[in-house]
Design a protein around this motif. Sequence first.
Motif, PDB file in Angstrom:
ATOM      1  N   VAL A  82       0.868  -1.181   0.000  1.00  0.00           N
ATOM      2  CA  VAL A  82       0.000   0.000   0.000  1.00  0.00           C
ATOM      3  C   VAL A  82       0.905   1.231   0.000  1.00  0.00           C
ATOM      4  O   VAL A  82       1.851   1.314   0.796  1.00  0.00           O
ATOM      5  N   GLN A  83       0.585   2.183  -0.878  1.00  0.00           N
ATOM      6  CA  GLN A  83       1.419   3.391  -0.996  1.00  0.00           C
ATOM      7  C   GLN A  83       0.540   4.633  -0.978  1.00  0.00           C
ATOM      8  O   GLN A  83      -0.549   4.638  -1.549  1.00  0.00           O
ATOM      9  N   ASP A  84       1.030   5.671  -0.260  1.00  0.00           N
ATOM     10  CA  ASP A  84       0.349   6.975  -0.311  1.00  0.00           C
ATOM     11  C   ASP A  84       1.368   8.033  -0.678  1.00  0.00           C
ATOM     12  O   ASP A  84       2.581   7.804  -0.657  1.00  0.00           O
ATOM     13  N   ALA A 123       7.944  -4.399   5.236  1.00  0.00           N
ATOM     14  CA  ALA A 123       8.962  -3.453   4.752  1.00  0.00           C
ATOM     15  C   ALA A 123       8.367  -2.052   4.663  1.00  0.00           C
ATOM     16  O   ALA A 123       7.285  -1.864   4.089  1.00  0.00           O
ATOM     17  N   LEU A 124       9.072  -1.064   5.251  1.00  0.00           N
ATOM     18  CA  LEU A 124       8.695   0.353   5.158  1.00  0.00           C
ATOM     19  C   LEU A 124       9.646   1.018   4.180  1.00  0.00           C
ATOM     20  O   LEU A 124      10.866   0.989   4.381  1.00  0.00           O
ATOM     21  N   GLU A 125       9.116   1.612   3.115  1.00  0.00           N
ATOM     22  CA  GLU A 125       9.950   2.159   2.052  1.00  0.00           C
ATOM     23  C   GLU A 125       9.546   3.598   1.751  1.00  0.00           C
ATOM     24  O   GLU A 125       8.358   3.914   1.638  1.00  0.00           O
ATOM     25  N   ASP A 126      10.552   4.464   1.612  1.00  0.00           N
ATOM     26  CA  ASP A 126      10.337   5.852   1.192  1.00  0.00           C
ATOM     27  C   ASP A 126      10.809   5.998  -0.245  1.00  0.00           C
ATOM     28  O   ASP A 126      11.842   5.438  -0.641  1.00  0.00           O
ATOM     29  N   ALA A 143       4.967  -2.649   2.595  1.00  0.00           N
ATOM     30  CA  ALA A 143       4.826  -3.883   1.823  1.00  0.00           C
ATOM     31  C   ALA A 143       4.899  -5.103   2.719  1.00  0.00           C
ATOM     32  O   ALA A 143       5.760  -5.179   3.623  1.00  0.00           O
ATOM     33  N   ILE A 144       3.968  -6.036   2.501  1.00  0.00           N
ATOM     34  CA  ILE A 144       4.040  -7.362   3.149  1.00  0.00           C
ATOM     35  C   ILE A 144       4.828  -8.251   2.204  1.00  0.00           C
ATOM     36  O   ILE A 144       4.324  -8.662   1.139  1.00  0.00           O
TER      37      ILE A 144
END
Length: 464
Positions: free
Chosen positions: A395-397, A444-447, A455-456
């Motif tokens: 999921v991305q915002d 995972a936490l991605e910038d 992301a799972i």
Amino acid sequence: MTESPRSASTLSLSARLAGGLVVLLVVGGVVLSLATFAYGRAAAREAFDRLLVGAASSIAASVSVIEGAAVVDLPVSAFELLALAPEDRIAYQVRGVDGAVLTGYADLPQPPAARLVTSGPVYYDAPFTGEPARFIRLTRRFAERDLSGTIEVIVGQTLRERNALAEDIALNALMGLAIGGAAVVLLAVLVVRSALRPLDELALALAARDPQDLTEISTAVPREVASLVGAVNGFMGRLERQFDAMRNLISDSAHQLRTPVAALRAQADLATQETDPDRRDRLIGRIHDRSVSLGRLLDQMLSRALVIHRIDSARREAVDLRDIALDIVEAGDHKLIAPGAEVRLEIGETPVIVLGDPLSLGEAAKNLFRNALAHGRAPIVLGADVKGAQARLWVQDAGPGPSAAVRAQFGDRFVRSAAADGRSAGLGLSIADSVARAFGGHLALEDSAEGFRVAIALPRSGER
């Protein structure tokens, strides 16, 4: 009707082994008995047949020719041999070259014609005075001037002594077999009881435990029992996680709901006493906002309890992460949570297959999606793809993502107290993290330049 543990119990291993050995020994004993009796009869027959052939040979050797006639001088040694079987009756017959009986019984049974083709001793069985008997026919050839031809000697003996010897041989063998079999059964029971003693010690260790003690069993056990102990430890581990989930649910409910409910009650009391319509409308609006936040919090708490329960109990199956992303978008919950927010779906044509529980993965993705709608910035993008050996549901915002404080407490159930504003920023991340770890992956936490992505990441499966 459920059977009681006592009525549902089965025979012990010692009883099963003893019963199996007894059956084996009985069957083997019957077979060996038949074989032993056959061997005893053969041994007794061979021994007594040697007496017959010795007596017949002595009688045949005693025949002489005097003045052209065969004369029989019965030797004492022949009858001494036959007297070794004192319970048996004996019979003999000597025939001259013309077939006339020279001495002995005149009506002795003759050997079958089929056996007369041989020139050696002929053994045959026939009745004698109403009893079964064993006979031997022996011939002696004379070729002299005064007498030329064959002298025939028949010696017989009843079977009492040889049958008694056969039975004695068989009974002695069977007695040894019975003693040996009983010793084997007793030794096997003792060995099994000694081998199963660790199970008794394990049972005592479990019985002595506190009902709340679900730690792993550390009792030393044989290698054959280690798999059982491992299964019990795995079961207690799953039970401990279930208990932890229930304790956390109760604790979270007591901790996180007390303040919002109290605030709702206070604001409702104020609204009922407020006479100014404008201030009463503002209070009602706050009550509505608090109710929505409280409902979201309750939904997340129940979702977390459901996910943790299914992680240990649900059967894993092949799941296409694209279907989960598509179902979430098509459900249209975002239209109620964040009306007007832009939501996009990004999935390709390549299947994104993992082994997991569809419901748990769906709940985890829904919580991430709702977090993005509640705390992120549109557009919100939900997608699934493959990256190396990992399958990812993300999921991305367009926002900068959680604060450094929230990321520092990543994985905790609550980052901000729901008592403060009825909202929890960390429970959704905690649910997703629990699901990812349960299926061998991670969160995972991605910038990036496009915004913040959660992301799972799970191991990819080759199943289609």
